[in-house]
Design a protein around this motif. Structure first.
Motif, PDB file in Angstrom:
ATOM      1  N   UNK A 213       0.849  -1.361   0.206  1.00  0.00           N
ATOM      2  CA  UNK A 213      -0.091   0.184   0.013  1.00  0.00           C
ATOM      3  C   UNK A 213       0.972   1.299  -0.032  1.00  0.00           C
ATOM      4  N   UNK A 214       0.292   2.225  -0.474  1.00  0.00           N
ATOM      5  CA  UNK A 214       1.296   3.559  -0.923  1.00  0.00           C
ATOM      6  C   UNK A 214       1.509   4.225   0.655  1.00  0.00           C
ATOM      7  N   UNK A 215       2.660   4.401   1.114  1.00  0.00           N
ATOM      8  CA  UNK A 215       2.978   5.179   2.051  1.00  0.00           C
ATOM      9  C   UNK A 215       2.494   6.654   2.420  1.00  0.00           C
ATOM     10  N   UNK A 216       1.678   6.766   3.416  1.00  0.00           N
ATOM     11  CA  UNK A 216       1.446   8.388   4.042  1.00  0.00           C
ATOM     12  C   UNK A 216      -0.059   8.504   3.252  1.00  0.00           C
ATOM     13  N   UNK A 217      -0.774   7.566   2.517  1.00  0.00           N
ATOM     14  CA  UNK A 217      -2.057   7.797   2.008  1.00  0.00           C
ATOM     15  C   UNK A 217      -3.027   7.139   2.752  1.00  0.00           C
ATOM     16  N   UNK A 218      -4.212   7.828   2.667  1.00  0.00           N
ATOM     17  CA  UNK A 218      -5.571   6.838   3.046  1.00  0.00           C
ATOM     18  C   UNK A 218      -6.165   6.319   2.042  1.00  0.00           C
ATOM     19  N   UNK A 219      -6.070   4.929   2.306  1.00  0.00           N
ATOM     20  CA  UNK A 219      -6.373   3.881   1.455  1.00  0.00           C
ATOM     21  C   UNK A 219      -7.652   3.388   1.717  1.00  0.00           C
ATOM     22  N   UNK A 220      -8.599   3.211   0.811  1.00  0.00           N
ATOM     23  CA  UNK A 220     -10.012   2.489   0.992  1.00  0.00           C
ATOM     24  C   UNK A 220      -9.785   1.072   0.807  1.00  0.00           C
ATOM     25  N   UNK A 221     -10.131   0.152   2.091  1.00  0.00           N
ATOM     26  CA  UNK A 221     -10.077  -0.787   1.898  1.00  0.00           C
ATOM     27  C   UNK A 221     -11.361  -1.466   1.583  1.00  0.00           C
ATOM     28  N   UNK A 222     -11.770  -2.376   0.928  1.00  0.00           N
ATOM     29  CA  UNK A 222     -13.080  -3.065   0.585  1.00  0.00           C
ATOM     30  C   UNK A 222     -13.064  -4.237   1.198  1.00  0.00           C
ATOM     31  N   UNK A 223     -13.591  -4.663   2.157  1.00  0.00           N
ATOM     32  CA  UNK A 223     -13.177  -6.199   2.624  1.00  0.00           C
ATOM     33  C   UNK A 223     -14.365  -6.955   2.787  1.00  0.00           C
ATOM     34  N   UNK A 224     -14.515  -8.190   1.879  1.00  0.00           N
ATOM     35  CA  UNK A 224     -15.700  -8.936   1.495  1.00  0.00           C
ATOM     36  C   UNK A 224     -15.347 -10.012   2.112  1.00  0.00           C
ATOM     37  N   UNK A 225     -16.416 -10.686   2.834  1.00  0.00           N
ATOM     38  CA  UNK A 225     -16.726 -12.012   3.441  1.00  0.00           C
ATOM     39  C   UNK A 225     -17.134 -12.833   2.521  1.00  0.00           C
ATOM     40  N   UNK A 226     -16.669 -13.537   1.754  1.00  0.00           N
ATOM     41  CA  UNK A 226     -17.250 -14.536   0.412  1.00  0.00           C
ATOM     42  C   UNK A 226     -17.339 -15.967   1.084  1.00  0.00           C
TER      43      UNK A 226
END
Length: 456
Positions: A213-226
Motif C-alpha cells: 500500500x502507498x505510504x502516507x496515503x488514506x487507502x479505501x479497503x473494501x473487505x468482503x466475506x465471501x
C-alpha cells in the motif's frame, strides 16, 4: 415469470474461447453503448489452481480466477453481464445486496430457470447504490460457492469521494485437505451447529499474502466475506483505521476499534492511514494473521481523511405507521424424516417452518406477504446458540436496535444475529416480487433456514 432471456448457447464457440483465452474472460466497455450486447462476458468454468503450496486444486472459477473477477459499474448506470455456463451442472448468478428487478435476482425457479451447461443468460439491471457488493450462484450453493464461485461487484460513486487509492480484499476459507483436495462442504454434525468450516483461509485467493500500500496515503479497503461459513473477527492492531461503510451503505466515519465481526455475505469499507514506508500492519482474524499490509514509497503528498461517503437513496421507514412482524430463528432439534428416503436434513427453521431445498414449490408459500409501499419492522429473534447472518434479497433494511449490543442505526442487507439476540430492523417494501430471506451460513440455509417474503 418471464424466462425469455434464457437462450441456448449455439454457434458461439468463438466467444467462449475468447473469454477463456484472454486469461480473465473480461472486457469492460465503459459506459453502456446500445450497439454492444454487454459489458462483461463472465464465464464459469473449471480451473486448476495452487491453493496449497505444491498441490493442485480443481476449483470452479468466474472469469478465469477464484475468487472471481472483480466487476465494476458506476452508480445509476446499467450493468450488463453475459453469464456463460461451462460447468458440468446448472448454475445462476445472484447479485448479493443489489436492489434489482426480480427477474435478475438469480434464484432458480423463482426468478429464472437454471442456466444449463452450454447455455448463457444475459443479466441486465441498473445499480442504484454505490458500495461493495458481490455475486454467487443460488443453486447447489454449498458446493458451488465452496468450489470458488464467488466474486466482488464494486459500484463506484458518481462523484469523487476523496479516496485516491483503494484495494478490494476478498476473504474465503476453502474446504481442502493438506494435499489440496476438496473435503465435504457440509457435514451434518456441523450444519446443525455453527456450520461446516474450511481449513484454509485466503485473501484474494492467497494464504497470508503481503499486500503493498502507498505510504502516507488514506487507502479505501473494501473487505468482503465471501465464505460459506466463517465469521471473521477483523482487526488491524496499531493501525489508524476508520469505518466508512457497512455492507455497501455509508455510515458516519468512526474508528474501527479492536475488532469488527464480519459474517458470511457481509462487507466492511475502511479508510486506512498507511504508515511510513517500510512499516507493516497485520490484518487479523482474532489472533490469526490473514494478510500483511506493507507500506511502500509512493512519491505522493500525504493524504488527509476524506469526508463521509454520500448516502445512497433509500426510502426511510415510517416507524410510526410500520407493522411489526416477528421471525423466530430456531433449531429444529431433529433429523429430517425424509433423509431415509433420500431427502435432505432439516436442522433449522423460521417460525416453525423449515425450507426444503429440494422442493421447487417452497417459494409459492411465503412466510409473509407485504403490501408494496408500506413500512415494516422485522423483529428477528435468535433462540439458538449460534450466529446467523440474516440476508434479505431485493431490498435494504435499517437496523434499529438490539437487546445484546448498542446499535447506531444503519442500512444493510445482511445482519449478523448473535446467539440469543433479538434485533429490530425496518424497511419499506418498495420492490415487488418474491424475495429470499435466509441465513448466509450456507449449510444453515440448505438445512432449513430460509423463507420467501412476497411484496405485492
Amino acid at each position: 415469470m418471464n424466462f425469455t432471456r434464457r437462450q441456448i448457447l449455439a454457434g458461439l464457440a468463438g466467444v467462449s474461447v475468447l473469454g477463456l483465452g484472454a486469461g480473465g474472460a473480461r472486457y469492460w466497455l465503459g459506459r453502456p453503448d446500445e450497439a454492444k450486447t454487454h459489458d462483461y462476458e463472465l464465464i464459469a468454468a473449471p480451473l486448476d489452481v495452487e491453493l496449497v503450496p505444491g498441490h493442485r486444486t480443481f476449483v470452479w472459477a468466474y472469469g478465469g480466477q477464484a475468487p472471481g473477477l472483480e466487476l465494476r459499474a458506476r452508480q445509476g448506470d446499467w450493468l450488463r453481464v453475459r453469464f456463460v455456463n461451462h460447468l458440468p451442472e446448472p448454475s445462476t448468478i445472484h447479485w448479493h445486496g443489489i436492489r434489482l428487478p426480480l427477474e435478475m435476482d438469480g434464484v432458480p425457479y423463482v426468478s429464472q430457470l437454471p442456466v444449463l451447461p452450454g447455455e448463457y443468460f444475459d443479466y441486465r439491471f441498473r445499480v442504484p447504490d454505490a458500495g461493495s457488493f458481490w455475486y454467487h450462484p443460488h443453486i447447489a450453493s454449498g458446493e458451488q460457492l465452496g468450489r470458488g464461485l464467488v466474486g466482488p461487484l464494486i459500484v463506484e460513486e458518481r462523484e469523487p469521494t476523496g479516496f485516491r487509492h483503494e484495494r478490494t480484499l476478498t476473504l474465503k476459507s476453502w474446504h481442502v485437505d493438506a494435499q489440496g483436495a476438496f473435503s465435504a462442504f457440509s457435514v451434518p454434525r456441523e450444519a446443525a451447529r455453527g456450520g461446516t468450516p474450511g481449513r484454509l483461509t485466503t485473501v484474494n485467493g492467497e494464504a497470508v499474502p503481503t499486500l503493498e500500500l502507498p505510504a502516507g496515503q488514506i487507502v479505501r479497503l473494501r473487505i468482503l466475506n465471501l465464505d460459506n461459513t466463517l465469521t471473521y473477527r477483523l482487526g488491524l492492531p496499531d493501525a489508524e483505521a476508520r469505518i466508512y461503510a457497512l455492507d455497501g451503505h455509508p455510515v458516519a466515519p468512526r474508528p474501527l476499534g479492536e475488532e469488527y465481526w464480519l459474517g458470511p455475505g457481509m462487507r466492511l469499507e475502511l479508510g486506512l492511514r498507511v504508515p511510513a514506508a517500510g512499516a507493516e500492519l497485520s490484518l487479523r482474524n482474532g489472533p490469526l494473521r490473514l494478510a500483511t499490509l506493507k507500506s511502500v514509497t509512493s512519491g505522493e503528498v500525504s493524504g488527509d481523511w476524506p469526508a463521509a461517503l454520500p448516502a445512497n437513496s433509500l426510502a426511510e421507514p415510517d416507524l410510526a405507521q410500520a407493522e411489526t412482524l416477528r421471525f423466530n430463528i430456531e433449531w429444529a432439534g431433529a433429523l429430517s424424516e425424509s433423509v431415509t428416503q433420500g431427502g435432505g436434513f432439516k436442522f433449522w427453521q423460521i417460525n416453525g417452518q423449515a425450507w426444503d431445498i429440494g422442493d421447487r414449490s417452497c417459494a409459492e408459500r411465503p412466510i409473509a406477504t407485504l403490501r408494496q409501499g408500506r413500512s415494516y419492522v422485522f423483529e428477528l429473534r435468535n433462540v439458538s446458540q449460534y450466529q446467523h447472518p440474516i440476508h434479505l434479497h431485493g431490498m435494504a433494511f435499517k437496523v434499529l436496535d438490539s437487546n445484546r449490543r448498542t446499535i447506531v442505526p444503519y442500512f444493510t442487507d445482511t445482519y449478523l444475529l448473535g446467539r440469543n439476540e433479538t434485533a429490530r430492523v425496518a424497511l419499506v417494501a418498495d420492490n415487488p416480487g418474491v424475495w429470499m430471506f435466509h441465513c448466509h451460513v450456507v449449510d444453515h440455509m440448505e438445512t432449513g433456514l430460509m423463507a420467501a417474503i412476497k411484496v405485492a
